[in-house]
Design an enzyme around this catalytic site. Sequence first.
Site, mmCIF file in Angstrom:
data_model
loop_
_atom_site.group_PDB
_atom_site.id
_atom_site.type_symbol
_atom_site.label_atom_id
_atom_site.label_comp_id
_atom_site.label_asym_id
_atom_site.label_seq_id
_atom_site.Cartn_x
_atom_site.Cartn_y
_atom_site.Cartn_z
ATOM 1 N N SER A 179 13.694 -6.282 -4.173
ATOM 2 C CA SER A 179 13.036 -5.345 -5.042
ATOM 3 C C SER A 179 13.854 -5.645 -6.528
ATOM 4 O O SER A 179 15.137 -6.141 -6.376
ATOM 5 C CB SER A 179 13.070 -3.957 -4.705
ATOM 6 O OG SER A 179 12.669 -3.834 -3.735
HETATM 7 N N1 SAH Z 1 14.613 -3.218 0.928
HETATM 8 C C1 SAH Z 1 14.222 -4.571 0.868
HETATM 9 C C2 SAH Z 1 13.035 -4.955 0.113
HETATM 10 C C3 SAH Z 1 12.191 -5.590 1.049
HETATM 11 S S1 SAH Z 1 10.528 -5.802 0.740
HETATM 12 C C4 SAH Z 1 15.564 -5.381 -0.067
HETATM 13 O O1 SAH Z 1 16.391 -4.878 -0.393
HETATM 14 O O2 SAH Z 1 15.434 -6.683 0.052
HETATM 15 C C5 SAH Z 1 9.805 -4.720 2.083
HETATM 16 C C6 SAH Z 1 10.075 -5.191 3.397
HETATM 17 O O3 SAH Z 1 9.411 -4.340 4.368
HETATM 18 C C7 SAH Z 1 9.463 -6.681 3.826
HETATM 19 O O4 SAH Z 1 10.753 -7.128 4.407
HETATM 20 C C8 SAH Z 1 8.435 -6.557 4.910
HETATM 21 O O5 SAH Z 1 8.573 -7.381 6.005
HETATM 22 C C9 SAH Z 1 9.124 -4.922 5.370
HETATM 23 N N2 SAH Z 1 7.801 -4.087 6.100
HETATM 24 C C10 SAH Z 1 6.421 -4.143 5.869
HETATM 25 N N3 SAH Z 1 6.072 -3.146 6.671
HETATM 26 C C11 SAH Z 1 7.031 -2.778 7.515
HETATM 27 C C12 SAH Z 1 6.911 -1.897 8.617
HETATM 28 N N4 SAH Z 1 5.845 -1.175 9.093
HETATM 29 N N5 SAH Z 1 8.196 -1.490 9.005
HETATM 30 C C13 SAH Z 1 9.361 -2.259 8.605
HETATM 31 N N6 SAH Z 1 9.512 -2.910 7.755
HETATM 32 C C14 SAH Z 1 8.165 -3.440 7.063
#
Ligand code: SAH
Length: 238
Positions: A89
């Site tokens: 993000s």
């Molecule tokens: N917090 C992260 C941002 C990740 S983007 C950072 O600091 O880099 C969002 C993430 O959510 C992705 O990696 C995606 O695979 C994950 N995601 C999507 N659906 C999900 C679910 N049902 N459970 C867990 N993770 C999920």
Amino acid sequence: MFLCLRLTIFVAVVLCACAPTPTPPATADRFNAPRQQMVAEQIRARDVRDVAVLRALETVPRHEFVPVEWLAQAYEDHPLPIGHGQTISQPYIVAAMTELAQIKRGDRVLEIGTGSGYQAAILAALTDQVYSVEIIPALAESAAANLKRLGYTNVVVKNADGYNGWQEFAPFDAILVTCAPDHIPPPLIAQLKDGGRMIIPVGPVGGFQTLRRVFKRGDQVLTENVMGVLFVPLTRAK
Ligand code: SAH
């Protein structure tokens, strides 16, 4: 007596000269200047005021969480690809969500969407118990390995569908969801502690999403809308 004093001063001077050079702070890397600039121009300038949150953003090495080909943009004002169609993000969003969660030391915090592990590392700088769930196995594995390599011993990562939260460690003082469902998952509300806060983007895939802050007070669940956002969708395990 005079000689003795001179000797003491001499010994003190020699001791000072031989004292080991202090270890440079962990932030003394080539990314320190861009990181401080990021906090000043993208975070403070947009009214994030919580000192502990600012300090976390100033110290956690974001460049260690982005793929090497994006290193030069590690401290810029936008999300970056981390593979598997996912993103780390924008720094401001990480800061704003963390501030909204009002985390204090001792809080038990759950993150849904580990991704790169950067948000988890920021949370780990503020409290001592961070649990993070990631649905893509390769991301869960690489984030866990990276957090371990960087010395974050207080983050536990699990590969699972975060829609279901993490019952084993519930209830949580704060829950941060970094992918967008089209409704607030009931298991996450159930796993929020009385007095807990959840920060979650809600909206249709690719459509307008609203960042919401949810408070649980006894039987009551209060929701406030914070701002419009754009997150990758929360996907469900088949
Ligand atoms: N917090 C992260 C941002 C990740 S983007 C950072 O600091 O880099 C969002 C993430 O959510 C992705 O990696 C995606 O695979 C994950 N995601 C999507 N659906 C999900 C679910 N049902 N459970 C867990 N993770 C999920």
